[in-house]
Scaffold this active site. Structure first.
Site: not given
Length: 423
Positions: A258, A273, A347, A350, A388
């Site tokens: 990403r 991130r 988070e 999801s 993460r």
């Protein structure tokens, strides 16, 4: 995408859904294009029918009638050509706009703008009370010699990192635990392309809106995926599935990419991130049954919660508000793990239900009892995403001397190692 018939009959509902989700799409213009599209189709069929009739009449026409018929045929041909040209333009604009219409959130989804408007459903586990000043995961990773950001950045630029030694093993261990849980629950492991065609990203709803955040390999006109959901859904594109084969339960293991466009200077410390990560994703393809979809949604949530419970990480489940759910979702729950350095639940998973939104775009159907075809429903959820997930593991299991105790569930995957000690 949505059924245009549904949009026609529920225009106000679709407009509200788009507004609540913060997508700017002109539904009135879409409907005007739809009206013109249908008019042109009907009119062109009438002109074509008349042209065929004239062409047939010319053969048996008298010498006196033939010139008028030839002239009319020529006029009809030109008219039809003009109409078809306009129709192609209208269809192209209509199709493009249809891809931008978001799915309508379920009534239970709270209206909101950002994560602060999400609604907590439950908390599991208690955050640890430290009797020393805890370190964040970046400091721990450097102290333990398992996280090397400077050399990662040297090799690949910002938001890059290296996992070394026990750190790399820890990542593999949590991935293996995630896979084993899903294997026990009879999910099929799929590994495959992470470099995909644009059609796969359009079909799964990541395009057109997500292009800015996707790496494009221009020479080959391929794209790097941000989740193996793209592969897992697209592998059944343009297929008709026998109903007895449903639901399909897939898990995908892949590297993910990403660009993090628009994230600016947020979360630059540590590995929260990053541009490249590894993920185990869950995808279910099922019958178009809303009650079944909800049952499977809860199943996906349970799978991920099981992982966190085995890791002993405190977490909470939150119902995402309209501003936090994506283009295709009708419902989304986020699982947020406790991260001491952030003093917050953040988070890590999801879970989304999309009904037939992706299946319509990807043409994934099943055969019903009458022999006709119906669009499937699709769902997905993160099983684990690394690095993460390493943040709550390192930070929650740290000791005063900087060492980190390895969660018991991971020790069999690390040769029995119990503690990672400072270098």
């Amino acid at each position: 995408m949505l059924d245009i018939k549904f949009i026609r009959e529920n225009a106000d509902l679709v407009k509200k859904g788009a507004k609540d989700k913060q997508f700017d799409v002109d539904i009135d213009h879409l409907l005007s294009l739809d009206t013109r599209r249908r008019e042109l189709i009907q009119e062109s069929e009438q002109v074509r029918a008349r042209r065929n009739q004239v062409a047939s009449s010319i053969k048996s026409a008298s010498n006196e009638e033939r010139p008028a018929l030839i002239a009319e045929g020529k006029e009809l041909k030109e008219k039809l050509s003009s109409m078809e040209e306009e129709l192609q333009g209208v269809i192209a604009e209509f199709d493009a706009l249809m891809l931008m219409v978001p799915n309508v959130p379920l009534d239970e989804v709270p209206v909101g703008v950002g994560e602060e408007d999400n609604v907590e459903i439950r908390k599991v586990g208690e955050p640890r009370a430290f009797d020393f000043e805890p370190r964040d995961h970046e400091e721990l990773g450097e102290l333990l010699g398992i996280l090397d950001k400077p050399r990662g950045i040297k090799v690949a630029g910002s938001r890059s990192y290296l996992l070394r030694g026990a750190g790399a093993l820890l990542e593999q261990a949590v991935i293996r635990l995630a896979l084993d849980i899903l294997v026990e629950r009879e999910y099929e492991l799929i590994t495959g392309p992470v470099m995909v065609n644009e059609a796969a990203l359009v079909g799964t709803g990541f395009f057109p809106y997500g292009k800015e955040d996707t790496y494009h390999l221009e020479k080959d006109d391929k794209f790097l995926v941000g989740t193996s959901e793209v592969m897992l859904v697209s592998m059944n594109a343009d297929e008709i599935i026998e109903p007895e084969a449903l639901p399909l339960r897939y898990m995908g293991l892949s590297p993910c990419f990403r660009r993090e466009a628009g994230s600016g200077g947020r979360d630059t410390r540590g590995i929260y991130r990053v541009h490249q990560f590894t993920k185990v994703e869950q995808v279910i393809v099922c019958l178009d049954d809303k009650d079944l979809s909800r049952k499977l949604h809860d199943e996906l949530l349970n799978n991920s919660e099981t992982l966190l419970q085995r890791l002993g990480i405190p977490y909470r489940v939150a119902l995402a508000c309209t501003g936090e759910i994506g283009l295709g979702q009708v419902l989304k729950h986020e699982i947020e793990s406790w991260m001491p350095s952030r003093d917050a639940y953040s988070e890590t998973h999801s879970c989304s239900s999309l009904y037939d939104y992706q299946a319509r775009r990807s043409m994934i159907r099943y055969r019903d009892e009458d022999g006709g075809t119906r669009y499937c429903y699709t769902l997905n959820n993160t099983m684990v995403a690394s690095p993460r997930i390493l943040i709550p593991i390192l930070e929650n299991y740290q000791q005063a001397d900087g060492s980190v105790v390895i969660p018991e569930a991971l020790r069999p995957y690390m040769g029995g190692m119990e503690v990672i000690t400072p270098k």
